[in-house]
Motif scaffolding. Structure first.
Motif, PDB file in Angstrom:
ATOM      1  N   ARG A  75       0.837  -1.199   0.000  1.00  0.00           N
ATOM      2  CA  ARG A  75       0.000   0.000   0.000  1.00  0.00           C
ATOM      3  C   ARG A  75       0.873   1.251   0.000  1.00  0.00           C
ATOM      4  O   ARG A  75       2.051   1.196   0.300  1.00  0.00           O
ATOM      5  N   THR A  76       0.244   2.372  -0.316  1.00  0.00           N
ATOM      6  CA  THR A  76       0.945   3.656  -0.287  1.00  0.00           C
ATOM      7  C   THR A  76       1.290   3.986   1.154  1.00  0.00           C
ATOM      8  O   THR A  76       0.505   3.759   2.063  1.00  0.00           O
ATOM      9  N   TRP A  77       2.487   4.537   1.339  1.00  0.00           N
ATOM     10  CA  TRP A  77       2.975   4.915   2.679  1.00  0.00           C
ATOM     11  C   TRP A  77       2.916   6.428   2.796  1.00  0.00           C
ATOM     12  O   TRP A  77       3.661   7.153   2.140  1.00  0.00           O
ATOM     13  N   TYR A  78       2.015   6.929   3.621  1.00  0.00           N
ATOM     14  CA  TYR A  78       1.761   8.366   3.710  1.00  0.00           C
ATOM     15  C   TYR A  78       2.616   9.103   4.733  1.00  0.00           C
ATOM     16  O   TYR A  78       2.582  10.324   4.793  1.00  0.00           O
ATOM     17  N   SER A  96       3.497  17.703   5.814  1.00  0.00           N
ATOM     18  CA  SER A  96       2.295  18.501   6.031  1.00  0.00           C
ATOM     19  C   SER A  96       2.281  19.093   7.433  1.00  0.00           C
ATOM     20  O   SER A  96       1.964  20.277   7.614  1.00  0.00           O
ATOM     21  N   ARG A  97       2.649  18.293   8.412  1.00  0.00           N
ATOM     22  CA  ARG A  97       2.703  18.769   9.797  1.00  0.00           C
ATOM     23  C   ARG A  97       3.702  19.924   9.917  1.00  0.00           C
ATOM     24  O   ARG A  97       3.414  20.956  10.532  1.00  0.00           O
ATOM     25  N   SER A 143      -6.868  19.588   4.491  1.00  0.00           N
ATOM     26  CA  SER A 143      -6.346  18.318   3.985  1.00  0.00           C
ATOM     27  C   SER A 143      -4.836  18.327   4.170  1.00  0.00           C
ATOM     28  O   SER A 143      -4.288  19.236   4.779  1.00  0.00           O
ATOM     29  N   ILE A 144      -4.169  17.355   3.600  1.00  0.00           N
ATOM     30  CA  ILE A 144      -2.717  17.229   3.784  1.00  0.00           C
ATOM     31  C   ILE A 144      -1.965  18.439   3.225  1.00  0.00           C
ATOM     32  O   ILE A 144      -0.919  18.812   3.739  1.00  0.00           O
ATOM     33  N   ASP A 145      -2.516  19.102   2.195  1.00  0.00           N
ATOM     34  CA  ASP A 145      -1.815  20.236   1.584  1.00  0.00           C
ATOM     35  C   ASP A 145      -2.709  21.455   1.406  1.00  0.00           C
ATOM     36  O   ASP A 145      -2.413  22.336   0.599  1.00  0.00           O
TER      37      ASP A 145
END
Length: 171
Positions: free
Chosen positions: A126-129, A136-137, A161-163
């Protein structure tokens, strides 16, 4: 450089680089406005959306993905979806949410390439976020620090959201 950007003292990372560019492009000063009655408040909402966020984060770990003069067009994908496109790839017609196969057909003849988002094998492929979440933090911490440096403005930061986020400014 706008006030507050230098408040993040850890090593430069994707979030700080993005924050510097983002804050520099949206930073504002609270200027006196026309008089407002005691029952009214002057308010503005600023929308922040970091362009090419995923490619910028990926470039911190893979220098070949960095954008600049003479760099090949690049698109980043996860699963069966293009999620981020460099400016040069966009100029060729590659768009978000294209299938990777369609994007590759446009990129390959132009010397470009398709890059997969960070990946992990366990538990299950899976994608690793995490790298994106960390950036983002850091990004929002630097924006918050910049806003706090101009605390007289009464700014409120809301992460969408993240961005992406919103800054509400009241007088």
């Amino acid at each position: 450089r706008p006030p507050g950007v230098g408040l993040c003292r850890r090593r430069p990372c994707a979030g700080q680089v993005l924050a510097s560019k983002t804050v520099a492009s949206l930073f504002f000063r609270c200027a006196p406005r026309s008089p407002v009655s005691e029952h009214q408040h002057a308010m503005a909402v600023i929308h922040i959306d970091v362009d090419r966020f995923f490619l910028a984060v990926h470039a911190q770990f893979d220098r070949s993905v960095r954008e600049g003069p003479g760099t090949p067009p690049i698109a980043l994908f996860q699963y069966n979806d293009v999620i981020c496109v460099s400016a040069s790839a966009r100029a060729l017609g590659v768009r978000k949410h294209m299938s990777p196969e369609a994007a590759r057909a446009v990129l390959t003849p132009a010397g470009g390439r398709l890059v997969h988002a960070f990946w992990r094998d366990w538990p299950g492929p899976r994608t690793w976020y995490k790298p994106y979440q960390d950036a983002s933090r850091d990004l929002f911490a630097c924006i918050r620090a910049s806003l706090d440096a101009g605390a007289a403005c009464g700014a409120t930061l809301e992460r969408a959201s993240i961005d992406e986020g919103y800054v509400s400014v009241e007088e």
